[in-house]
Design a protein around this motif. Sequence first.
Motif, PDB file in Angstrom:
ATOM      1  N   LEU A   2       0.775  -1.265  -0.062  1.00 46.91           N
ATOM      2  CA  LEU A   2      -0.024   0.012  -0.045  1.00 46.91           C
ATOM      3  C   LEU A   2       0.763   1.288   0.023  1.00 46.91           C
ATOM      4  CD1 LEU A   2      -2.676   1.650   0.469  1.00 46.91           C
ATOM      5  CD2 LEU A   2      -2.459   1.455   2.898  1.00 46.91           C
ATOM      6  N   ILE A   3       0.576   2.071  -0.957  1.00 45.28           N
ATOM      7  CA  ILE A   3       1.218   3.476  -1.055  1.00 45.28           C
ATOM      8  C   ILE A   3       0.220   4.553  -0.755  1.00 45.28           C
ATOM      9  CG2 ILE A   3       2.860   4.927  -2.223  1.00 45.28           C
ATOM     10  CD1 ILE A   3       3.806   2.665  -4.083  1.00 45.28           C
ATOM     11  N   PHE A   4       0.568   5.416   0.077  1.00 44.34           N
ATOM     12  CA  PHE A   4      -0.330   6.385   0.636  1.00 44.34           C
ATOM     13  C   PHE A   4       0.224   7.655   0.463  1.00 44.34           C
ATOM     14  CE2 PHE A   4      -2.631   9.067   3.720  1.00 44.34           C
ATOM     15  CZ  PHE A   4      -3.729   8.865   3.340  1.00 44.34           C
ATOM     16  N   THR A   5      -0.377   8.602  -0.017  1.00 45.53           N
ATOM     17  CA  THR A   5       0.279   9.882  -0.216  1.00 45.53           C
ATOM     18  C   THR A   5      -0.883  11.216  -0.279  1.00 45.53           C
ATOM     19  OG1 THR A   5       1.869  11.275  -1.289  1.00 45.53           O
ATOM     20  CG2 THR A   5       0.650  10.115  -2.748  1.00 45.53           C
ATOM     21  N   PHE A   6      -0.312  12.278  -0.089  1.00 40.45           N
ATOM     22  CA  PHE A   6      -1.315  13.451   0.001  1.00 40.45           C
ATOM     23  C   PHE A   6      -0.452  14.771  -0.519  1.00 40.45           C
ATOM     24  CE2 PHE A   6       0.455  13.455   3.932  1.00 40.45           C
ATOM     25  CZ  PHE A   6       0.617  14.815   4.216  1.00 40.45           C
ATOM     26  N   SER A   7      -1.384  15.538  -1.122  1.00 36.48           N
ATOM     27  CA  SER A   7      -0.909  17.004  -1.695  1.00 36.48           C
ATOM     28  C   SER A   7      -1.867  18.049  -1.553  1.00 36.48           C
ATOM     29  CB  SER A   7      -0.329  16.458  -3.210  1.00 36.48           C
ATOM     30  OG  SER A   7      -1.666  16.603  -4.057  1.00 36.48           O
ATOM     31  N   PRO A   8      -1.515  19.120  -1.723  1.00 35.33           N
ATOM     32  CA  PRO A   8      -0.273  19.727  -1.939  1.00 35.33           C
ATOM     33  C   PRO A   8       0.880  20.025  -1.008  1.00 35.33           C
ATOM     34  CG  PRO A   8      -1.458  21.520  -1.846  1.00 35.33           C
ATOM     35  CD  PRO A   8      -2.401  20.387  -1.333  1.00 35.33           C
ATOM     36  N   VAL A   9       2.179  19.821  -1.359  1.00 35.94           N
ATOM     37  CA  VAL A   9       3.014  19.890  -0.411  1.00 35.94           C
ATOM     38  C   VAL A   9       4.235  21.072  -0.611  1.00 35.94           C
ATOM     39  CG1 VAL A   9       5.318  18.787   0.206  1.00 35.94           C
ATOM     40  CG2 VAL A   9       3.280  17.214  -0.202  1.00 35.94           C
ATOM     41  N   GLN A  10       4.758  20.973  -1.950  1.00 35.73           N
ATOM     42  CA  GLN A  10       5.553  22.322  -1.954  1.00 35.73           C
ATOM     43  C   GLN A  10       4.638  23.635  -1.948  1.00 35.73           C
ATOM     44  OE1 GLN A  10       8.355  22.475  -5.220  1.00 35.73           O
ATOM     45  NE2 GLN A  10       9.288  20.743  -4.653  1.00 35.73           N
ATOM     46  N   SER A  11       3.679  23.914  -2.413  1.00 32.26           N
ATOM     47  CA  SER A  11       2.694  25.038  -2.538  1.00 32.26           C
ATOM     48  C   SER A  11       2.328  25.267  -0.923  1.00 32.26           C
ATOM     49  CB  SER A  11       1.675  25.047  -3.496  1.00 32.26           C
ATOM     50  OG  SER A  11       0.677  24.299  -3.442  1.00 32.26           O
ATOM     51  N   PHE A  12       1.980  24.370  -0.396  1.00 30.01           N
ATOM     52  CA  PHE A  12       1.402  24.568   0.829  1.00 30.01           C
ATOM     53  C   PHE A  12       2.576  25.335   1.759  1.00 30.01           C
ATOM     54  CE2 PHE A  12       0.489  23.133   5.313  1.00 30.01           C
ATOM     55  CZ  PHE A  12      -0.749  23.758   5.472  1.00 30.01           C
ATOM     56  N   ILE A  13       3.931  24.661   1.710  1.00 25.68           N
ATOM     57  CA  ILE A  13       4.881  25.210   2.318  1.00 25.68           C
ATOM     58  C   ILE A  13       5.283  26.574   1.917  1.00 25.68           C
ATOM     59  CG2 ILE A  13       7.277  25.048   3.065  1.00 25.68           C
ATOM     60  CD1 ILE A  13       6.959  21.955   3.105  1.00 25.68           C
ATOM     61  N   SER A  14       5.408  26.737   0.533  1.00 29.24           N
ATOM     62  CA  SER A  14       6.069  27.722  -0.051  1.00 29.24           C
ATOM     63  C   SER A  14       4.889  29.038   0.045  1.00 29.24           C
ATOM     64  CB  SER A  14       6.288  27.704  -1.454  1.00 29.24           C
ATOM     65  OG  SER A  14       5.254  27.496  -2.264  1.00 29.24           O
ATOM     66  N   GLU A  15       3.927  29.135   0.400  1.00 24.65           N
ATOM     67  CA  GLU A  15       3.113  30.230   0.508  1.00 24.65           C
ATOM     68  C   GLU A  15       3.342  30.578   1.985  1.00 24.65           C
ATOM     69  OE1 GLU A  15      -0.792  29.016  -0.060  1.00 24.65           O
ATOM     70  OE2 GLU A  15      -0.744  28.895  -2.135  1.00 24.65           O
ATOM     71  N   ALA A  16       4.458  31.510   2.058  1.00 28.37           N
ATOM     72  CA  ALA A  16       4.950  31.916   3.419  1.00 28.37           C
ATOM     73  C   ALA A  16       5.588  33.559   3.180  1.00 28.37           C
ATOM     74  CB  ALA A  16       5.834  30.999   3.852  1.00 28.37           C
ATOM     75  N   ARG A  17       5.384  34.168   4.281  1.00 25.16           N
ATOM     76  CA  ARG A  17       5.922  35.559   4.128  1.00 25.16           C
ATOM     77  C   ARG A  17       7.076  35.517   5.258  1.00 25.16           C
ATOM     78  NH1 ARG A  17       6.043  39.820   7.510  1.00 25.16           N
ATOM     79  NH2 ARG A  17       3.960  39.065   8.715  1.00 25.16           N
ATOM     80  N   ARG A  18       6.732  34.614   6.410  1.00 25.83           N
ATOM     81  CA  ARG A  18       7.929  34.535   7.389  1.00 25.83           C
ATOM     82  C   ARG A  18       8.469  33.166   7.497  1.00 25.83           C
ATOM     83  NH1 ARG A  18       4.831  34.172  11.719  1.00 25.83           N
ATOM     84  NH2 ARG A  18       5.982  35.225  13.383  1.00 25.83           N
ATOM     85  N   ALA A  19       9.665  33.128   7.936  1.00 22.40           N
ATOM     86  CA  ALA A  19      10.255  31.789   8.025  1.00 22.40           C
ATOM     87  C   ALA A  19       9.423  30.907   9.104  1.00 22.40           C
ATOM     88  CB  ALA A  19      11.617  31.782   8.586  1.00 22.40           C
ATOM     89  N   ALA A  20       8.674  31.436   9.954  1.00 20.45           N
ATOM     90  CA  ALA A  20       7.802  30.685  11.005  1.00 20.45           C
ATOM     91  C   ALA A  20       6.745  30.061   9.908  1.00 20.45           C
ATOM     92  CB  ALA A  20       7.162  31.619  11.895  1.00 20.45           C
ATOM     93  N   ASP A  21       6.220  30.849   8.900  1.00 18.30           N
ATOM     94  CA  ASP A  21       5.413  30.071   8.086  1.00 18.30           C
ATOM     95  C   ASP A  21       5.665  28.734   7.440  1.00 18.30           C
ATOM     96  OD1 ASP A  21       3.737  32.503   8.780  1.00 18.30           O
ATOM     97  OD2 ASP A  21       4.005  33.292   6.866  1.00 18.30           O
ATOM     98  N   LEU A  22       7.191  28.923   6.997  1.00 21.50           N
ATOM     99  CA  LEU A  22       7.572  27.960   6.358  1.00 21.50           C
ATOM    100  C   LEU A  22       7.715  26.573   7.299  1.00 21.50           C
ATOM    101  CD1 LEU A  22      11.026  29.072   4.477  1.00 21.50           C
ATOM    102  CD2 LEU A  22       8.579  28.239   3.500  1.00 21.50           C
TER     103      LEU A  22
END
Length: 577
Positions: A2-22
């Motif tokens: 069984l392979i299980f995964t989910f997205s989005p990943v990169q866009s979820f992380i990269s929508e950031a103004r502050r390092a704390a958002d990342l």
Amino acid sequence: ILIFTFSPVQSFISEARRAADLYAGSKILSQLASAAGKAIGETNLIFPANLDASDTPNKLVARVPFDNASTIAERAKEALLKKWKDDIAKSARDELAKYDPKPDETWDAIWNRQVDRVWEIYWAACMIEGDDYSAAYKQAGRALDAVKRTRTFDAAEEDGLKDTLSGRRSALRVADIEDLPAKEKTLTKICKEYWRRIHRQLENPSLLRPDGKERLDTLGAVKRFCKIADAENFASVSMVATKEYVEKATSALAFPPFRTAVEQLLREEIYRVRNDVLWPYDGDLFFSETLTAERLKDSYGLQKPDPHQLEQAQRALKKLHDEIGTPSPYYAIIQLDGDSMGEAIDRCEDAEQHQAFSESLADFAKQVRDDIVEKHHGTLIYNGGDDVLALAPLSQALPLARALGDAFSKTVTGCHASAGIAIAHHLSPLDVALAAARSAEKQAKGIDGKNAVCVRALKRSGETLEARSSWTALADNFEKVVSFFIEDNATHTSALSSRLVYDVIRSAYALTQADESFQSELYRLLTRHRNSKHPNAPQAKEWAERLTQWAKQLPNQSEELAKWLAIARFIAQGGGE
């Protein structure tokens, strides 16, 4: 399998103004993956080797009874969504509900629509025929790719003023603000006024830009206000850039008067960002451009600084700079990723080999978390086993990336990792720097054999610098060259003149190959630009040969070497010219 995964990943992380958002974005992803993994069953998991809520990757591989695969996958999906809606997102909503204006039906409609439409969850299962684990894993992987391409998720209508992080989704807003003048009651002005009022009530004004300049949708609000974000004071990019400088500054004679002057200037507007007795505040206060009326209003909410106290703080900072120099305004984002990980997994003939491979990745992740990043004054954002995202002071960018690459090669047998490094100004948009790091990583992986690094320096003035090299070719050449360009504090001289870089760039246009002619030209230029009185002065003959041998292994030979020299000088001068 069984392979299980989910997205989005990169866009979820990269929508950031502050390092704390990342940081919050990456930790949310890890906690969601961990919740799904626990629902699958830790004893069933092949990858990752163990569930760590702070570093669990978004792809899970498990060996389960085939007849129960669908039930188990759906259970994992339900656990992930429950963790997201009833725990993480709810904690952010509860926090925002403390402020006025309170959420109403309009606010709730936006929130519920967006909180329900974030995650795309995919899974695929394949029966293991006999003992052919490898074939089953590959087939499950192909099935998963096919499922992803179907993308059966409907688009949602997003009206009104958009959020300032993604620019694609409706910003959270209420239907009306009663005391707002009637002529001001447009959707746009109500939205801006909502976020203006939220900002005024925050204990830490850096959470939002003032005057309604920053408006968040549900995703941004969750990353900014959930309990994960509130769990610790995460370093800003200004703090990352000044981390080494702060350690030096706190022992300077001019430091106590500077701290006193800053505290008297900001008073209740100053806020703590770390647990440090000597300097618990942000690193941006060590830059002279921060101590201006406009920046203090924007960053600290100080409406009208006292002119006398502002002048005192500016004078105290100048004395500190005169004593120990100025901090570099640049920092680095490091994106490290294992080379050809898919091929490495495909070589696993059975579940035991795949499990052993997973354990080696877990061992590497532990080294990253417990030792490597901290040793290089870095700040860890994400640590998923075969990929790492970290921030570092400018001087530590290459040393940290190299240490990560070396540890990966030693720990994950038969594998290497490549790194992309983006060097950015602490006031530059964070999403731009993150995109540059990911692009640089892709450039590094374009080198034959990989095991490489690419550096992209986003200068505030002038063109962007970019250079790439295999780690083997880089050896200790780059760090040595950086040392040649560093100015001595006492004499303000360096072992090599910065003019060398310009001359090598000009010569590289005519002498494109790293041959004897180019080596002779390097010898001439090194002889001309070396400071023979400097104790660290390089030997012209030796370094002409070393640089030529390095250039021979670079993608564009002499031209690429010139770029590396320019980056070395840039780092040596702290981002100065």
